[in-house]
Design a protein around this motif. Structure first.
Motif, mmCIF file in Angstrom:
data_model
loop_
_atom_site.group_PDB
_atom_site.id
_atom_site.type_symbol
_atom_site.label_atom_id
_atom_site.label_comp_id
_atom_site.label_asym_id
_atom_site.label_seq_id
_atom_site.Cartn_x
_atom_site.Cartn_y
_atom_site.Cartn_z
ATOM 1 N N MET A 14 44.394 5.283 36.648
ATOM 2 C CA MET A 14 43.271 5.108 37.562
ATOM 3 C C MET A 14 42.038 5.794 36.975
ATOM 4 N N LYS A 15 40.925 5.174 37.166
ATOM 5 C CA LYS A 15 39.656 5.716 36.681
ATOM 6 C C LYS A 15 39.058 6.652 37.741
ATOM 7 N N ILE A 16 38.548 7.782 37.290
ATOM 8 C CA ILE A 16 37.899 8.714 38.213
ATOM 9 C C ILE A 16 36.536 8.164 38.607
ATOM 10 N N HIS A 17 36.277 8.111 39.903
ATOM 11 C CA HIS A 17 34.974 7.698 40.420
ATOM 12 C C HIS A 17 34.058 8.905 40.566
ATOM 13 N N HIS A 18 34.598 10.001 41.151
ATOM 14 C CA HIS A 18 33.791 11.197 41.320
ATOM 15 C C HIS A 18 34.659 12.417 41.606
ATOM 16 N N VAL A 19 34.029 13.572 41.535
ATOM 17 C CA VAL A 19 34.629 14.824 41.976
ATOM 18 C C VAL A 19 33.917 15.216 43.266
ATOM 19 N N GLY A 20 34.687 15.453 44.326
ATOM 20 C CA GLY A 20 34.122 15.873 45.605
ATOM 21 C C GLY A 20 33.889 17.376 45.595
ATOM 22 N N TYR A 21 32.689 17.780 45.991
ATOM 23 C CA TYR A 21 32.285 19.187 45.952
ATOM 24 C C TYR A 21 31.774 19.592 47.329
ATOM 25 N N LEU A 22 32.483 20.514 47.973
ATOM 26 C CA LEU A 22 32.040 21.024 49.274
ATOM 27 C C LEU A 22 30.816 21.901 49.098
ATOM 28 N N ALA A 23 29.846 21.727 49.961
ATOM 29 C CA ALA A 23 28.604 22.494 49.867
ATOM 30 C C ALA A 23 28.212 23.012 51.243
ATOM 31 N N LYS A 24 27.956 24.287 51.300
ATOM 32 C CA LYS A 24 27.444 24.870 52.539
ATOM 33 C C LYS A 24 26.062 24.291 52.833
ATOM 34 N N SER A 25 25.291 24.075 51.772
ATOM 35 C CA SER A 25 23.952 23.496 51.876
ATOM 36 C C SER A 25 23.751 22.531 50.712
ATOM 37 N N ILE A 26 23.621 21.248 51.012
ATOM 38 C CA ILE A 26 23.382 20.272 49.946
ATOM 39 C C ILE A 26 22.104 20.631 49.194
ATOM 40 N N ALA A 27 21.065 21.021 49.899
ATOM 41 C CA ALA A 27 19.787 21.324 49.240
ATOM 42 C C ALA A 27 19.952 22.417 48.184
ATOM 43 N N LYS A 28 20.679 23.483 48.526
ATOM 44 C CA LYS A 28 20.864 24.582 47.576
ATOM 45 C C LYS A 28 21.768 24.174 46.418
ATOM 46 N N SER A 29 22.872 23.479 46.721
ATOM 47 C CA SER A 29 23.782 23.042 45.663
ATOM 48 C C SER A 29 23.113 22.006 44.761
ATOM 49 N N GLU A 30 22.378 21.081 45.372
ATOM 50 C CA GLU A 30 21.668 20.059 44.594
ATOM 51 C C GLU A 30 20.760 20.714 43.564
ATOM 52 N N LYS A 31 20.027 21.714 43.970
ATOM 53 C CA LYS A 31 19.098 22.411 43.066
ATOM 54 C C LYS A 31 19.839 22.936 41.841
ATOM 55 N N LYS A 32 21.001 23.537 42.048
ATOM 56 C CA LYS A 32 21.775 24.096 40.934
ATOM 57 C C LYS A 32 22.330 22.999 40.026
ATOM 58 N N PHE A 33 22.799 21.899 40.622
ATOM 59 C CA PHE A 33 23.295 20.795 39.806
ATOM 60 C C PHE A 33 22.165 20.167 38.990
ATOM 61 N N LEU A 34 20.976 20.029 39.591
ATOM 62 C CA LEU A 34 19.830 19.483 38.863
ATOM 63 C C LEU A 34 19.466 20.379 37.683
ATOM 64 N N GLU A 35 19.560 21.689 37.877
ATOM 65 C CA GLU A 35 19.285 22.638 36.789
ATOM 66 C C GLU A 35 20.281 22.469 35.643
ATOM 67 N N LEU A 36 21.480 21.953 35.939
ATOM 68 C CA LEU A 36 22.511 21.737 34.924
ATOM 69 C C LEU A 36 22.412 20.349 34.272
ATOM 70 N N GLY A 37 21.379 19.595 34.627
ATOM 71 C CA GLY A 37 21.153 18.299 33.992
ATOM 72 C C GLY A 37 21.599 17.086 34.785
ATOM 73 N N TYR A 38 22.075 17.287 36.006
ATOM 74 C CA TYR A 38 22.450 16.154 36.855
ATOM 75 C C TYR A 38 21.196 15.481 37.398
#
Length: 129
Positions: A1-25
Motif C-alpha cells: 500500500m502506498k502512504i498517502h500521509h502521516v497524521g499529526y495531532l496539533a494543539k494549534s494548527i497555526a503554531k504547528s503549521e508555522k514550524k512545518f513551513l520553517e522546515l520547508g513544507y
C-alpha cells in the motif's frame, strides 16, 4: 500500500503549521473543518511527503483524548487503497481492529476513510482512491 500521509495531532494548527513551513513544507490544502470528527484539518507537503495536521475542536472530538495524552505528535499513517471494504476485511484477518468504520472524509474530497488499530502497529487510516 502506498502512504498517502502521516497524521499529526496539533494543539494549534497555526503554531504547528508555522514550524512545518520553517522546515520547508508548503500548504497543499488550507485548514478545513471536519464536522463528522469535530476537527480542523490542513494538509502540508514537502516533496513526496504529506502531513495532515489535525486539531481537535473540543472534548467531544474523537481525537481529543489522544491529544490530551500525547500532545503534539504524529499518530497515524494513512494508506491509499482501491477498495476500502476489501482492505478492511483483509486487515481484520491480520488482527487489525476497526476503530472507525468506513465513512466519508470531507477534507479529502469526500473520499471514504477507515481507521484500524493493531497492538504492534498502532493506528492506521485507509483512504479509498
Amino acid at each position: 500500500m502506498k502512504i498517502h500521509h502521516v497524521g499529526y495531532l496539533a494543539k494549534s494548527i497555526a503554531k504547528s503549521e508555522k514550524k512545518f513551513l520553517e522546515l520547508g513544507y508548503e500548504i497543499e490544502r488550507p485548514v478545513k473543518f471536519d464536522e463528522i470528527r469535530n476537527i480542523n484539518i490542513e494538509f502540508l507537503v514537502n516533496g513526496d511527503y504529506r502531513v495532515e495536521l489535525i486539531e481537535p475542536m473540543g472534548e467531544d472530538s474523537p481525537m481529543y483524548p489522544l491529544l490530551a495524552r500525547y500532545k503534539n505528535t504524529p499518530y497515524h499513517f494513512c494508506y491509499e487503497v482501491e477498495d476500502i471494504e476489501k482492505a478492511v476485511e483483509e486487515l481484520s484477518a491480520q488482527r487489525y481492529t476497526v476503530i472507525h468504520e468506513p465513512n466519508i472524509a470531507p477534507c479529502i474530497d469526500g473520499k471514504k476513510v477507515a481507521f484500524l488499530y493493531n497492538n504492534s502497529m498502532g493506528i492506521i487510516e485507509l483512504v479509498e482512491f
